[in-house]
Design a protein around this motif. Structure first.
Motif, PDB file in Angstrom:
ATOM      1  N   PRO A 208       0.035  -7.594  -5.903  1.00 56.08           N
ATOM      2  CA  PRO A 208      -0.734  -7.498  -4.657  1.00 56.08           C
ATOM      3  C   PRO A 208      -0.800  -6.061  -4.144  1.00 56.08           C
ATOM      4  CG  PRO A 208       0.942  -9.219  -4.538  1.00 56.08           C
ATOM      5  CD  PRO A 208       1.233  -8.414  -5.756  1.00 56.08           C
ATOM      6  N   MET A 209      -1.953  -5.704  -3.597  1.00 55.80           N
ATOM      7  CA  MET A 209      -2.174  -4.414  -2.955  1.00 55.80           C
ATOM      8  C   MET A 209      -2.888  -4.690  -1.633  1.00 55.80           C
ATOM      9  SD  MET A 209      -3.858  -2.591  -6.286  1.00 55.80           S
ATOM     10  CE  MET A 209      -3.274  -3.058  -7.916  1.00 55.80           C
ATOM     11  N   PHE A 210      -2.279  -4.330  -0.538  1.00 53.35           N
ATOM     12  CA  PHE A 210      -2.878  -4.533   0.786  1.00 53.35           C
ATOM     13  C   PHE A 210      -3.068  -3.191   1.469  1.00 53.35           C
ATOM     14  CE2 PHE A 210      -0.779  -8.984   1.596  1.00 53.35           C
ATOM     15  CZ  PHE A 210      -1.511  -9.507   0.536  1.00 53.35           C
ATOM     16  N   HIS A 211      -4.069  -3.129   2.352  1.00 51.10           N
ATOM     17  CA  HIS A 211      -4.203  -1.934   3.187  1.00 51.10           C
ATOM     18  C   HIS A 211      -4.577  -2.342   4.610  1.00 51.10           C
ATOM     19  CE1 HIS A 211      -8.659  -2.050   3.004  1.00 51.10           C
ATOM     20  NE2 HIS A 211      -8.504  -2.360   1.733  1.00 51.10           N
ATOM     21  N   GLU A 212      -4.304  -1.457   5.536  1.00 49.94           N
ATOM     22  CA  GLU A 212      -4.452  -1.770   6.953  1.00 49.94           C
ATOM     23  C   GLU A 212      -5.904  -1.876   7.391  1.00 49.94           C
ATOM     24  OE1 GLU A 212      -0.540   0.238   8.991  1.00 49.94           O
ATOM     25  OE2 GLU A 212      -2.118   1.577   8.280  1.00 49.94           O
ATOM     26  N   GLY A 213      -6.803  -1.199   6.711  1.00 50.90           N
ATOM     27  CA  GLY A 213      -8.198  -1.198   7.125  1.00 50.90           C
ATOM     28  C   GLY A 213      -8.886  -2.519   6.848  1.00 50.90           C
TER      29      GLY A 213
END
Length: 255
Positions: A208-213
């Motif tokens: 998994p790769m998450f980002h705030e935007g």
């Protein structure tokens, strides 16, 4: 072509995975404000060599990259999601650092990633890292024989949605074994009950790769390798290599 492996092969992959786990620990232990990415890469190189393995990433040259990968580990800071290059950049207090490591031992590969805070990080960074780590745990738990690849992807996607994070389009996990990247693709978005049937012997890396935007768009940085968020929002990345067995998923990249 998807390859299914025996328990004997899982055991060999487990040894490669142990090298990866110890290398990630060694790098994480020295992360502090002021240390450079090159210095962290040197720590990883020493640990992998000490354990009698070879770095999977160094010299790796996928078709989309302009040059072979120059480092031993990928070190991605703040808005860099994956494939960050080691360089002379010094870490600062509050940075978010993703460490991605691959190692080969006796012809088998392991691949895993963690994200750590540098010094004192803010609450938003901690929540981002916790949610991404939780997505990995949920996805691994869904990797059951008889299930579908979409079951894994759905756990990642719903965790991101529930927490309000974006997922970079087109990036996810992969098969792993005698090569670092093999079939099948392991997406981070999907519908349960859809996709490849999960069978005993399948070995995959879930990441998994998450980002705030809120936007899922990414950009390639001038180095041709680093993939960053287009809006500059921070990202986190966690990964384990696993084997699907008759008793359920077994994590291969633990110390």
């Amino acid at each position: 072509m998807v390859t299914y492996r025996s328990a004997r092969e899982w055991a060999r992959m487990r040894e490669a995975g142990r090298v990866v786990a110890h290398t990630l620990q060694a790098v994480a232990e020295v992360v502090e404000p002021g240390i450079t990415l090159d210095e962290l890469d040197a720590v990883a190189a020493r640990k992998i060599k000490e354990m009698g393995a070879l770095p999977s990433f160094q010299g790796y040259h996928p078709s989309w990259a302009p040059t072979p990968y120059p480092g031993v580990v990928c070190l991605s800071v703040n808005d860099v999601i994956v494939h960050g290059l080691p360089n002379g950049r010094a870490l600062a207090d509050g940075d978010v650092l993703s460490i991605d490591c691959g190692a080969e031992l006796a012809g088998y590969h392991g691949d895993a990633a963690i994200t750590v805070g540098v010094g004192t990080v803010d609450g938003a960074a901690r929540r981002l890292m916790d949610a991404t780590s939780q997505a990995l745990e949920r996805a691994i738990a869904a990797a059951l024989p008889g299930g579908r690849m979409g079951d894994i992807a759905h756990e990642v996607e719903r965790t991101a949605q529930d927490a309000g994070y974006g997922i970079p389009e087109g990036w996810g996990g992969h098969g792993i074994g005698n090569a670092m990247h093999e079939d099948p693709a392991v997406p981070n978005r999907g519908r349960p009950g859809r996709g490849l049937r999960l069978k005993e012997g399948l070995t995959i890396a879930i990441e998994p790769m998450f980002h705030e935007g809120g936007q899922d768009q990414t950009r390639t940085m001038p180095d041709g390798w680093s993939m960053a968020t287009r809006d500059g929002s921070r990202a986190a990345h966690f990964e384990h290599s696993i084997a699907i067995t008759g008793d359920g998923p077994v994590v291969l990249t633990l110390p």
